[in-house]
Enzyme design. Structure first.
Site, short mmCIF file in Angstrom:
data_model
loop_
_atom_site.label_atom_id
_atom_site.label_comp_id
_atom_site.label_asym_id
_atom_site.label_seq_id
_atom_site.Cartn_x
_atom_site.Cartn_y
_atom_site.Cartn_z
N LYS A 65 2.65 -12.03 -5.21
CA LYS A 65 3.53 -11.52 -4.15
C LYS A 65 3.78 -12.52 -3.02
O LYS A 65 4.88 -12.56 -2.47
CB LYS A 65 2.92 -10.24 -3.55
CG LYS A 65 3.05 -9.06 -4.49
CD LYS A 65 2.46 -7.82 -3.89
CE LYS A 65 2.63 -6.65 -4.85
NZ LYS A 65 2.00 -5.44 -4.37
N ASN A 86 7.50 -7.66 -3.07
CA ASN A 86 7.29 -6.98 -4.36
C ASN A 86 8.62 -6.64 -5.03
O ASN A 86 8.63 -6.15 -6.15
CB ASN A 86 6.45 -5.70 -4.19
CG ASN A 86 7.25 -4.53 -3.67
OD1 ASN A 86 8.26 -4.72 -2.98
ND2 ASN A 86 6.84 -3.33 -3.99
N ASP A 101 6.12 -1.67 -0.75
CA ASP A 101 4.79 -1.07 -0.89
C ASP A 101 4.45 -0.17 0.30
O ASP A 101 3.91 0.93 0.15
CB ASP A 101 3.71 -2.16 -0.99
CG ASP A 101 3.63 -2.77 -2.38
OD1 ASP A 101 4.11 -2.14 -3.35
OD2 ASP A 101 3.10 -3.90 -2.49
#
Ligand code: NDP
Length: 279
Positions: A65, A86, A101
Protein backbone atom coordinates in the site's frame (compact mmCIF):
# COMPACT_ATOMS: atom_id res chain seq x y z
CA UNK A 1 -14.88 -5.67 -20.79
CA UNK A 2 -13.21 -3.54 -18.10
CA UNK A 3 -10.33 -5.13 -16.17
CA UNK A 4 -9.58 -4.84 -12.47
CA UNK A 5 -7.35 -6.73 -10.06
CA UNK A 6 -6.16 -6.86 -6.46
CA UNK A 7 -2.38 -6.93 -5.95
CA UNK A 8 -0.87 -8.39 -2.79
CA UNK A 9 1.22 -11.11 -1.18
CA UNK A 10 -0.44 -13.34 -0.13
CA UNK A 11 -3.58 -12.52 -2.09
CA UNK A 12 -4.87 -15.70 -3.67
CA UNK A 13 -7.23 -16.20 -0.67
CA UNK A 14 -8.68 -12.67 -1.18
CA UNK A 15 -12.46 -12.25 -1.19
CA UNK A 16 -12.21 -9.07 -3.30
CA UNK A 17 -12.78 -10.78 -6.70
CA UNK A 18 -15.93 -12.42 -5.33
CA UNK A 19 -17.19 -9.15 -3.79
CA UNK A 20 -16.60 -7.04 -6.91
CA UNK A 21 -18.18 -9.66 -9.17
CA UNK A 22 -21.26 -9.75 -6.89
CA UNK A 23 -21.54 -5.92 -6.96
CA UNK A 24 -21.15 -5.93 -10.76
CA UNK A 25 -23.83 -8.58 -11.15
CA UNK A 26 -26.25 -6.55 -9.00
CA UNK A 27 -25.77 -3.50 -11.22
CA UNK A 28 -25.45 -5.24 -14.59
CA UNK A 29 -21.82 -4.21 -15.15
CA UNK A 30 -19.55 -6.45 -17.22
CA UNK A 31 -16.10 -6.70 -15.62
CA UNK A 32 -13.18 -8.97 -15.01
CA UNK A 33 -11.55 -8.87 -11.53
CA UNK A 34 -8.62 -11.13 -10.64
CA UNK A 35 -6.12 -11.55 -7.80
CA UNK A 36 -2.47 -10.96 -8.77
CA UNK A 37 0.16 -12.24 -6.36
CA UNK A 38 3.52 -10.44 -6.44
CA UNK A 39 6.52 -9.94 -4.17
CA UNK A 40 7.47 -6.38 -3.13
CA UNK A 41 10.38 -6.31 -5.61
CA UNK A 42 8.03 -7.19 -8.50
CA UNK A 43 5.16 -4.83 -7.66
CA UNK A 44 6.15 -1.88 -9.91
CA UNK A 45 6.74 -4.07 -12.96
CA UNK A 46 3.63 -6.21 -12.48
CA UNK A 47 1.43 -3.13 -12.09
CA UNK A 48 2.92 -1.53 -15.24
CA UNK A 49 2.28 -4.66 -17.31
CA UNK A 50 -1.29 -4.77 -15.97
CA UNK A 51 -1.81 -1.13 -17.04
CA UNK A 52 -0.22 -1.73 -20.47
CA UNK A 53 -2.40 -4.78 -21.08
CA UNK A 54 -5.58 -2.77 -20.50
CA UNK A 55 -6.08 -2.80 -16.69
CA UNK A 56 -8.51 -0.02 -15.71
CA UNK A 57 -8.12 -0.02 -11.94
CA UNK A 58 -6.74 -2.00 -9.04
CA UNK A 59 -6.95 -2.64 -5.35
CA UNK A 60 -3.74 -2.95 -3.40
CA UNK A 61 -3.30 -4.91 -0.22
CA UNK A 62 -0.44 -5.90 2.06
CA UNK A 63 2.46 -5.35 1.69
CA UNK A 64 2.21 -2.87 -1.23
CA UNK A 65 0.00 0.00 0.00
CA UNK A 66 2.78 2.48 0.74
CA UNK A 67 4.67 1.70 -2.48
CA UNK A 68 1.42 2.14 -4.42
CA UNK A 69 1.09 5.67 -2.98
CA UNK A 70 4.62 6.48 -4.19
CA UNK A 71 3.80 5.29 -7.73
CA UNK A 72 0.72 7.52 -8.14
CA UNK A 73 1.01 10.89 -9.83
CA UNK A 74 -2.25 12.03 -8.21
CA UNK A 75 -3.43 11.28 -4.66
CA UNK A 76 -6.78 11.94 -2.97
CA UNK A 77 -6.73 13.74 0.38
CA UNK A 78 -7.57 10.45 2.10
CA UNK A 79 -4.55 8.78 0.50
CA UNK A 80 -2.28 11.71 1.34
CA UNK A 81 -3.34 11.58 4.99
CA UNK A 82 -2.75 7.83 5.11
CA UNK A 83 0.45 7.77 3.04
CA UNK A 84 -1.01 4.53 1.69
CA UNK A 85 -3.22 3.61 -1.25
CA UNK A 86 -5.65 0.70 -1.58
CA UNK A 87 -7.44 1.87 -4.74
CA UNK A 88 -5.84 2.82 -8.05
CA UNK A 89 -7.86 4.56 -10.75
CA UNK A 90 -6.32 4.80 -14.21
CA UNK A 91 -6.26 8.20 -15.81
CA UNK A 92 -4.43 9.59 -18.82
CA UNK A 93 -1.33 10.61 -16.93
CA UNK A 94 -0.98 7.43 -14.84
CA UNK A 95 -2.66 6.38 -11.57
CA UNK A 96 -4.86 8.32 -9.18
CA UNK A 97 -4.54 6.76 -5.74
CA UNK A 98 -7.22 6.75 -3.06
CA UNK A 99 -7.68 5.00 0.26
CA UNK A 100 -11.10 3.56 1.08
CA UNK A 101 -10.10 1.51 4.15
CA UNK A 102 -10.97 4.25 6.63
CA UNK A 103 -14.40 5.06 5.28
CA UNK A 104 -15.04 1.32 4.97
CA UNK A 105 -14.31 0.75 8.66
CA UNK A 106 -16.36 3.74 9.83
CA UNK A 107 -19.40 2.76 7.71
CA UNK A 108 -19.26 -0.76 9.07
CA UNK A 109 -18.84 0.23 12.74
CA UNK A 110 -21.37 3.05 12.81
CA UNK A 111 -23.84 1.98 10.09
CA UNK A 112 -23.92 -1.81 10.33
CA UNK A 113 -22.98 -2.28 13.98
CA UNK A 114 -24.45 0.92 15.43
CA UNK A 115 -21.35 1.90 17.45
CA UNK A 116 -21.03 5.49 18.58
CA UNK A 117 -17.31 6.26 18.23
CA UNK A 118 -17.37 9.77 19.68
CA UNK A 119 -14.93 10.47 22.51
CA UNK A 120 -13.85 6.84 22.73
CA UNK A 121 -10.38 6.46 24.23
CA UNK A 122 -8.79 4.31 21.53
CA UNK A 123 -5.84 1.92 21.30
CA UNK A 124 -4.61 0.90 17.89
CA UNK A 125 -2.27 -2.09 17.67
CA UNK A 126 -0.23 -1.90 14.47
CA UNK A 127 1.07 0.83 12.19
CA UNK A 128 1.12 -0.88 8.78
CA UNK A 129 -0.88 -0.07 5.66
CA UNK A 130 -4.29 -0.80 7.20
CA UNK A 131 -3.57 1.25 10.34
CA UNK A 132 -2.52 4.17 8.14
CA UNK A 133 -5.83 4.00 6.29
CA UNK A 134 -8.10 3.76 9.33
CA UNK A 135 -6.38 6.11 11.81
CA UNK A 136 -7.30 9.40 10.04
CA UNK A 137 -10.90 8.19 9.59
CA UNK A 138 -11.22 7.28 13.29
CA UNK A 139 -9.97 10.74 14.26
CA UNK A 140 -12.42 12.37 11.86
CA UNK A 141 -15.22 10.23 13.29
CA UNK A 142 -14.61 11.94 16.63
CA UNK A 143 -12.79 9.41 18.80
CA UNK A 144 -11.02 10.78 21.88
CA UNK A 145 -7.32 10.13 22.40
CA UNK A 146 -5.62 7.65 20.05
CA UNK A 147 -2.71 5.56 21.36
CA UNK A 148 -0.70 3.77 18.64
CA UNK A 149 1.42 0.80 19.66
CA UNK A 150 3.50 -1.14 17.14
CA UNK A 151 6.15 -3.83 17.37
CA UNK A 152 8.46 -1.55 15.34
CA UNK A 153 8.12 1.65 17.39
CA UNK A 154 9.57 3.84 14.62
CA UNK A 155 6.63 3.03 12.37
CA UNK A 156 4.21 4.07 15.12
CA UNK A 157 6.08 7.39 15.45
CA UNK A 158 6.03 7.92 11.68
CA UNK A 159 2.26 7.36 11.58
CA UNK A 160 1.73 9.70 14.52
CA UNK A 161 3.79 12.41 12.76
CA UNK A 162 1.77 11.95 9.58
CA UNK A 163 -1.51 12.33 11.49
CA UNK A 164 -0.34 15.72 12.75
CA UNK A 165 -2.61 15.83 15.82
CA UNK A 166 -0.19 15.73 18.80
CA UNK A 167 -2.92 16.76 21.22
CA UNK A 168 -4.88 13.58 20.54
CA UNK A 169 -2.41 11.06 19.10
CA UNK A 170 0.27 9.39 21.23
CA UNK A 171 2.63 6.47 20.69
CA UNK A 172 3.73 3.95 23.30
CA UNK A 173 6.02 0.91 23.40
CA UNK A 174 4.50 -2.58 23.30
CA UNK A 175 6.06 -3.44 26.68
CA UNK A 176 4.28 -0.46 28.30
CA UNK A 177 0.74 -1.62 27.36
CA UNK A 178 0.10 -2.67 30.97
CA UNK A 179 0.44 0.93 32.18
CA UNK A 180 -2.05 2.51 29.77
CA UNK A 181 -5.27 1.71 31.65
CA UNK A 182 -8.61 0.91 30.10
CA UNK A 183 -9.72 1.71 26.52
CA UNK A 184 -13.22 2.21 25.07
CA UNK A 185 -12.12 0.98 21.66
CA UNK A 186 -9.28 -1.40 20.81
CA UNK A 187 -8.45 -1.90 17.14
CA UNK A 188 -6.20 -4.79 16.19
CA UNK A 189 -4.61 -3.61 12.94
CA UNK A 190 -1.75 -6.12 13.03
CA UNK A 191 -1.37 -9.15 10.81
CA UNK A 192 0.13 -11.04 13.79
CA UNK A 193 -2.51 -13.79 13.92
CA UNK A 194 -1.80 -14.72 10.32
CA UNK A 195 1.54 -15.95 11.62
CA UNK A 196 -0.11 -17.49 14.70
CA UNK A 197 1.57 -14.98 17.02
CA UNK A 198 -0.87 -12.52 18.58
CA UNK A 199 1.18 -10.31 20.96
CA UNK A 200 0.50 -10.90 24.66
CA UNK A 201 -1.94 -8.25 25.80
CA UNK A 202 -2.67 -7.28 29.42
CA UNK A 203 -6.22 -7.90 30.68
CA UNK A 204 -6.35 -4.35 32.04
CA UNK A 205 -6.89 -2.92 28.54
CA UNK A 206 -10.55 -3.93 28.47
CA UNK A 207 -13.43 -2.72 30.59
CA UNK A 208 -17.14 -3.56 30.41
CA UNK A 209 -17.79 -0.70 27.95
CA UNK A 210 -14.89 -1.55 25.62
CA UNK A 211 -15.40 -2.57 22.01
CA UNK A 212 -12.87 -4.85 20.32
CA UNK A 213 -12.31 -4.51 16.59
CA UNK A 214 -10.10 -6.78 14.51
CA UNK A 215 -9.42 -5.64 10.95
CA UNK A 216 -8.75 -9.26 10.01
CA UNK A 217 -11.60 -11.65 9.30
CA UNK A 218 -12.13 -15.38 9.25
CA UNK A 219 -9.72 -17.49 11.27
CA UNK A 220 -7.19 -14.67 11.60
CA UNK A 221 -9.69 -12.65 13.68
CA UNK A 222 -10.52 -15.47 16.07
CA UNK A 223 -7.62 -15.24 18.61
CA UNK A 224 -8.02 -11.52 19.41
CA UNK A 225 -11.83 -11.44 19.40
CA UNK A 226 -12.19 -14.70 21.33
CA UNK A 227 -9.80 -13.33 23.94
CA UNK A 228 -11.80 -10.08 24.20
CA UNK A 229 -15.04 -12.04 24.50
CA UNK A 230 -13.57 -14.19 27.26
CA UNK A 231 -12.83 -10.98 29.19
CA UNK A 232 -16.48 -9.95 28.99
CA UNK A 233 -16.37 -7.56 26.02
CA UNK A 234 -19.81 -7.43 24.44
CA UNK A 235 -19.11 -5.38 21.31
CA UNK A 236 -16.67 -7.19 19.04
CA UNK A 237 -16.45 -6.77 15.31
CA UNK A 238 -14.19 -8.42 12.74
CA UNK A 239 -12.98 -6.92 9.46
CA UNK A 240 -15.43 -8.59 7.10
CA UNK A 241 -17.88 -5.67 7.05
CA UNK A 242 -15.00 -3.23 6.53
CA UNK A 243 -13.79 -5.37 3.63
CA UNK A 244 -17.19 -5.19 1.95
CA UNK A 245 -17.60 -1.44 2.61
CA UNK A 246 -14.12 -0.48 1.41
CA UNK A 247 -14.78 -2.53 -1.72
CA UNK A 248 -18.09 -0.72 -2.26
CA UNK A 249 -16.31 2.64 -2.07
CA UNK A 250 -13.65 1.48 -4.59
CA UNK A 251 -16.46 0.20 -6.80
CA UNK A 252 -18.12 3.63 -6.62
CA UNK A 253 -14.85 5.35 -7.57
CA UNK A 254 -14.48 3.11 -10.64
CA UNK A 255 -18.08 2.82 -11.82
CA UNK A 256 -19.95 5.78 -10.26
CA UNK A 257 -22.62 3.48 -8.78
CA UNK A 258 -23.18 2.29 -5.21
CA UNK A 259 -23.93 -1.41 -4.72
CA UNK A 260 -26.11 -2.86 -1.97
CA UNK A 261 -23.52 -4.10 0.52
CA UNK A 262 -25.88 -5.85 2.97
CA UNK A 263 -26.69 -8.77 0.70
CA UNK A 264 -23.03 -9.41 -0.10
CA UNK A 265 -22.02 -9.07 3.56
CA UNK A 266 -24.76 -11.49 4.68
CA UNK A 267 -23.64 -14.13 2.19
CA UNK A 268 -19.99 -13.89 3.24
CA UNK A 269 -20.80 -13.69 6.93
CA UNK A 270 -22.53 -17.06 7.07
CA UNK A 271 -19.26 -18.98 7.20
CA UNK A 272 -17.65 -16.33 9.36
CA UNK A 273 -20.39 -16.55 12.00
CA UNK A 274 -19.66 -20.25 12.40
CA UNK A 275 -16.04 -19.45 13.19
CA UNK A 276 -16.85 -16.71 15.70
CA UNK A 277 -19.33 -18.74 17.70
CA UNK A 278 -17.25 -21.91 17.78
CA UNK A 279 -16.02 -22.58 21.32
P1 NDP B 1 1.11 -4.57 6.87
O1 NDP B 1 2.00 -5.68 6.44
O2 NDP B 1 1.19 -3.26 6.19
O3 NDP B 1 1.31 -4.31 8.46
C1 NDP B 1 1.32 -5.37 9.35
C2 NDP B 1 1.23 -4.85 10.77
O4 NDP B 1 1.15 -5.97 11.67
C3 NDP B 1 2.46 -4.05 11.20
O5 NDP B 1 2.05 -3.07 12.12
C4 NDP B 1 3.32 -5.13 11.87
O6 NDP B 1 4.23 -4.65 12.82
C5 NDP B 1 2.24 -5.92 12.59
N1 NDP B 1 2.66 -7.29 12.92
C6 NDP B 1 2.88 -8.32 12.05
N2 NDP B 1 3.23 -9.43 12.72
C7 NDP B 1 3.26 -9.11 14.04
C8 NDP B 1 3.53 -9.83 15.24
N3 NDP B 1 3.87 -11.12 15.20
N4 NDP B 1 3.42 -9.18 16.42
C9 NDP B 1 3.07 -7.87 16.45
N5 NDP B 1 2.79 -7.12 15.36
C10 NDP B 1 2.88 -7.74 14.17
O7 NDP B 1 -0.37 -5.17 6.79
P2 NDP B 1 -1.75 -4.35 6.73
O8 NDP B 1 -1.63 -3.20 7.66
O9 NDP B 1 -2.13 -4.09 5.34
O10 NDP B 1 -2.80 -5.42 7.31
C11 NDP B 1 -2.96 -5.65 8.70
C12 NDP B 1 -4.17 -6.54 8.94
O11 NDP B 1 -5.36 -5.84 8.56
C13 NDP B 1 -4.14 -7.82 8.09
O12 NDP B 1 -4.56 -8.91 8.88
C14 NDP B 1 -5.14 -7.55 6.99
O13 NDP B 1 -5.78 -8.74 6.52
C15 NDP B 1 -6.14 -6.63 7.70
N6 NDP B 1 -6.81 -5.75 6.73
C16 NDP B 1 -8.16 -5.81 6.64
C17 NDP B 1 -8.85 -5.00 5.76
C18 NDP B 1 -10.33 -5.10 5.69
O14 NDP B 1 -10.91 -4.51 4.77
N7 NDP B 1 -10.97 -5.77 6.62
C19 NDP B 1 -8.16 -4.04 4.88
C20 NDP B 1 -6.74 -4.04 5.09
C21 NDP B 1 -6.10 -4.88 5.97
P3 NDP B 1 5.71 -4.21 12.35
O15 NDP B 1 5.57 -2.86 11.72
O16 NDP B 1 6.48 -4.18 13.64
O17 NDP B 1 6.21 -5.25 11.40
Amino acid sequence: MKRYAVFGQPVLHSLSPRIHKAFAQQLGIDLDYTAIECAPGDFDGTLSSFARSGGDGANVTLPHKQRAAELCNLLSNRAKKAGAVNTLIKHEGGWLGDNTDGIGLIRDLTGRHGLDLRERRTLMLGAGGAARGVAPALLEAGIGELFIVNRDAQKADALSDLLGDPGRVHTRYMQDLGELGEFDLIVNATSAARHGALPTLPMTLFGPRSAAIDLSYGEAAVPFLAWARALGVRDFVDGLGMLVEQAAESFFLWHGQRPDTDAVYAALNERNATLMTAD
